[in-house]
Design a protein around this motif. Structure first.
Motif, short mmCIF file in Angstrom:
data_model
loop_
_atom_site.label_atom_id
_atom_site.label_comp_id
_atom_site.label_asym_id
_atom_site.label_seq_id
_atom_site.Cartn_x
_atom_site.Cartn_y
_atom_site.Cartn_z
N MET A 79 0.81 -1.19 0.00
CA MET A 79 0.00 0.00 0.00
C MET A 79 0.86 1.26 0.00
N THR B 41 -7.46 8.22 1.54
CA THR B 41 -8.08 6.92 1.78
C THR B 41 -7.02 5.88 2.13
N HIS B 42 -5.91 5.89 1.40
CA HIS B 42 -4.82 4.96 1.70
C HIS B 42 -4.24 5.22 3.09
N TRP B 43 -4.16 6.47 3.48
CA TRP B 43 -3.67 6.83 4.81
C TRP B 43 -4.56 6.21 5.88
N LEU C 266 -6.66 3.70 5.55
CA LEU C 266 -6.58 2.24 5.48
C LEU C 266 -5.32 1.71 6.15
N THR C 267 -4.23 2.43 5.99
CA THR C 267 -2.97 2.04 6.63
C THR C 267 -3.11 2.08 8.15
N ALA D 148 3.38 6.45 5.97
CA ALA D 148 2.10 6.79 5.36
C ALA D 148 1.70 8.22 5.70
N THR E 142 -7.73 9.88 -2.86
CA THR E 142 -7.24 8.50 -2.89
C THR E 142 -6.08 8.32 -1.91
N VAL E 143 -5.18 9.28 -1.87
CA VAL E 143 -4.05 9.23 -0.93
C VAL E 143 -4.58 9.27 0.51
N GLU F 130 1.11 11.25 3.07
CA GLU F 130 -0.18 11.96 3.05
C GLU F 130 0.04 13.46 3.17
N HIS G 241 2.10 2.15 -3.48
CA HIS G 241 1.07 2.79 -4.30
C HIS G 241 0.88 4.24 -3.87
N MET G 242 0.87 4.48 -2.57
CA MET G 242 0.77 5.85 -2.05
C MET G 242 1.94 6.69 -2.53
#
Length: 90
Positions: free
Chosen positions: A1, A40-42, A44-45, A70, A37-38, A74, A4-5
């Motif tokens: 993840m 969201t990844h934050w 989720l991490t 992360a 999206t970034v 972000e 991708h970030m």
């Protein structure tokens, strides 16, 4: 993840620099979707690392490093977004 970030944030920074240099908004047209999206990844991490810590407290150091990386990514995306907003005003 995190990879991708990192790829998303790097592309965001490259695009905002290109928009600034070329004085065009084309590279940053859908910029804020990528920022979401970034973000969201934050989130989720954070959830993933919290779950990992509950399952195995021995992963504290590794989980903390993942959270820090992360978070820095972000924040870099947020800074790129602020620059994009400035570009959009000119």
């Amino acid at each position: 993840m995190a990879l991708h970030m990192a790829a998303l944030v790097t592309a965001m920074i490259d695009d905002v620099i290109a928009a600034f240099e070329k004085e065009t908004l084309e590279p940053i047209k859908e910029f804020f979707i990528r920022d979401d999206t970034v973000d969201t990844h934050w989130h989720l991490t954070i959830r993933k690392m919290r779950t990992l810590l509950m399952e195995n407290p021995m992963t504290l150091i590794r989980s903390t490093y993942c959270i820090m990386v992360a978070r820095y990514l972000e924040r870099s995306g947020d800074h790129a977004s602020k620059i994009a907003r400035l570009c959009a005003h000119f």
